[in-house]
Scaffold this motif. Structure first.
Motif, PDB file in Angstrom:
ATOM      1  N   SER A   1     -35.130  49.057  14.580  1.00  0.00           N
ATOM      2  CA  SER A   1     -35.131  47.593  14.547  1.00  0.00           C
ATOM      3  C   SER A   1     -33.966  47.100  15.394  1.00  0.00           C
ATOM      4  O   SER A   1     -32.913  47.741  15.452  1.00  0.00           O
ATOM      5  N   MET A   2     -34.159  45.949  16.068  1.00  0.00           N
ATOM      6  CA  MET A   2     -33.092  45.438  16.925  1.00  0.00           C
ATOM      7  C   MET A   2     -33.266  43.950  17.165  1.00  0.00           C
ATOM      8  O   MET A   2     -34.352  43.399  17.004  1.00  0.00           O
ATOM      9  N   ALA A   3     -32.149  43.320  17.565  1.00  0.00           N
ATOM     10  CA  ALA A   3     -32.153  41.903  17.928  1.00  0.00           C
ATOM     11  C   ALA A   3     -31.105  41.701  19.011  1.00  0.00           C
ATOM     12  O   ALA A   3     -29.997  42.253  18.937  1.00  0.00           O
ATOM     13  N   PRO A   4     -31.415  40.899  20.040  1.00  0.00           N
ATOM     14  CA  PRO A   4     -30.482  40.724  21.152  1.00  0.00           C
ATOM     15  C   PRO A   4     -29.233  39.944  20.753  1.00  0.00           C
ATOM     16  O   PRO A   4     -29.312  38.961  20.007  1.00  0.00           O
ATOM     17  N   ILE A   5     -28.090  40.416  21.257  1.00  0.00           N
ATOM     18  CA  ILE A   5     -26.807  39.739  21.012  1.00  0.00           C
ATOM     19  C   ILE A   5     -26.011  39.687  22.329  1.00  0.00           C
ATOM     20  O   ILE A   5     -24.905  40.233  22.413  1.00  0.00           O
ATOM     21  N   PRO A   6     -26.529  39.039  23.355  1.00  0.00           N
ATOM     22  CA  PRO A   6     -25.846  39.039  24.648  1.00  0.00           C
ATOM     23  C   PRO A   6     -24.424  38.485  24.582  1.00  0.00           C
ATOM     24  O   PRO A   6     -23.556  38.890  25.360  1.00  0.00           O
ATOM     25  N   GLU A   7     -24.178  37.578  23.638  1.00  0.00           N
ATOM     26  CA  GLU A   7     -22.844  36.978  23.524  1.00  0.00           C
ATOM     27  C   GLU A   7     -21.794  37.963  23.004  1.00  0.00           C
ATOM     28  O   GLU A   7     -20.597  37.687  23.067  1.00  0.00           O
ATOM     29  N   TRP A   8     -22.206  39.120  22.499  1.00  0.00           N
ATOM     30  CA  TRP A   8     -21.274  40.141  22.014  1.00  0.00           C
ATOM     31  C   TRP A   8     -20.875  41.125  23.121  1.00  0.00           C
ATOM     32  O   TRP A   8     -20.040  41.992  22.894  1.00  0.00           O
ATOM     33  N   ALA A   9     -21.436  41.017  24.290  1.00  0.00           N
ATOM     34  CA  ALA A   9     -21.204  41.994  25.359  1.00  0.00           C
ATOM     35  C   ALA A   9     -19.720  42.125  25.675  1.00  0.00           C
ATOM     36  O   ALA A   9     -19.022  41.124  25.906  1.00  0.00           O
ATOM     37  N   GLY A  10     -19.209  43.354  25.657  1.00  0.00           N
ATOM     38  CA  GLY A  10     -17.835  43.647  26.027  1.00  0.00           C
ATOM     39  C   GLY A  10     -16.791  43.225  25.014  1.00  0.00           C
ATOM     40  O   GLY A  10     -15.589  43.328  25.280  1.00  0.00           O
ATOM     41  N   ARG A  11     -17.204  42.754  23.843  1.00  0.00           N
ATOM     42  CA  ARG A  11     -16.267  42.268  22.819  1.00  0.00           C
ATOM     43  C   ARG A  11     -16.155  43.272  21.676  1.00  0.00           C
ATOM     44  O   ARG A  11     -16.979  44.173  21.524  1.00  0.00           O
TER      45      ARG A  11
END
Length: 196
Positions: A115-125
């Motif tokens: 299962s998954m959900a996109p979290i582009p705002e977490w990239a590199g953090r």
């Protein structure tokens, strides 16, 4: 039980990675190319050669792993692995797919699901993954930096199962993935499924 930091040296490697380097209190882990954890579903293969640094996870315990990584290639991944044996395990964390980091879990009882959900705002953090083990349940939560915890999976894990847990990383499609693990701790499990 009070929260207690686990020293990297207290845990043992399942499938040692390509390289491990201590950097202050952090641990830099470089995955081997082709490493992964997966059993059968859809892809038809079994991989049990991902890298995980494991310590005991008894019932009524929570474990947390913090990390930062630059995910760039398909299936780059890191987070927290909970393992009973090669057919019974759960990996929870961030995986790069469809061009963005995804928060997700693979729960494996003989065969894997995903299962998954996109979290582009977490990239590199900085991300922290938390697993609370209570009774027959494993509750998975995550947060970015100091943001609120969010539950993203409730999975079953037999109360009598002897499990271990800790940070993991895999690089199924490339070499050179290095993950900075920033924390590893045990604590009391969450006392409610729904945190206020």
């Amino acid at each position: 039980m009070e929260r207690r930091a686990i020293e990297w040296s207290e845990a043992a490697w399942l499938n040692p990675p390509a390289a491990v380097l201590a950097d202050g209190n952090d641990l830099l882990v470089t995955a081997r190319e082709g490493s992964d954890f997966w059993r059968t579903t859809s892809y038809g293969f079994v991989h049990d050669d991902g890298h995980a640094l494991l310590t005991d996870l008894p019932v009524d315990t929570a474990v947390e792993v913090g990390f930062v990584a630059a995910f760039e290639q398909l299936y780059d991944q890191a987070g927290l692995l909970i393992r009973v044996d090669e057919q019974t395990w759960i990996k929870a964390g961030i995986e790069f797919t469809d061009g963005v980091p995804q928060l997700g879990a693979v729960v494996t009882h003989g065969v894997s699901d995903w299962s998954m959900a996109p979290i582009p705002e977490w990239a590199g953090r900085a991300v922290t993954i938390r697993a609370s083990r209570s009774g027959d349940a494993l509750t998975l939560r995550a947060r970015c930096e100091d943001g609120p915890w969010q539950m993203f999976r409730l999975a079953t894990l037999a109360p009598d199962a002897v499990a271990a847990a800790g940070p993991f990383t895999c690089a199924p499609t490339r070499s050179g993935l290095t993950v900075r693990f920033t924390s590893f701790a045990v604590a009391a499990p969450d006392d409610s499924l729904h945190l206020d």
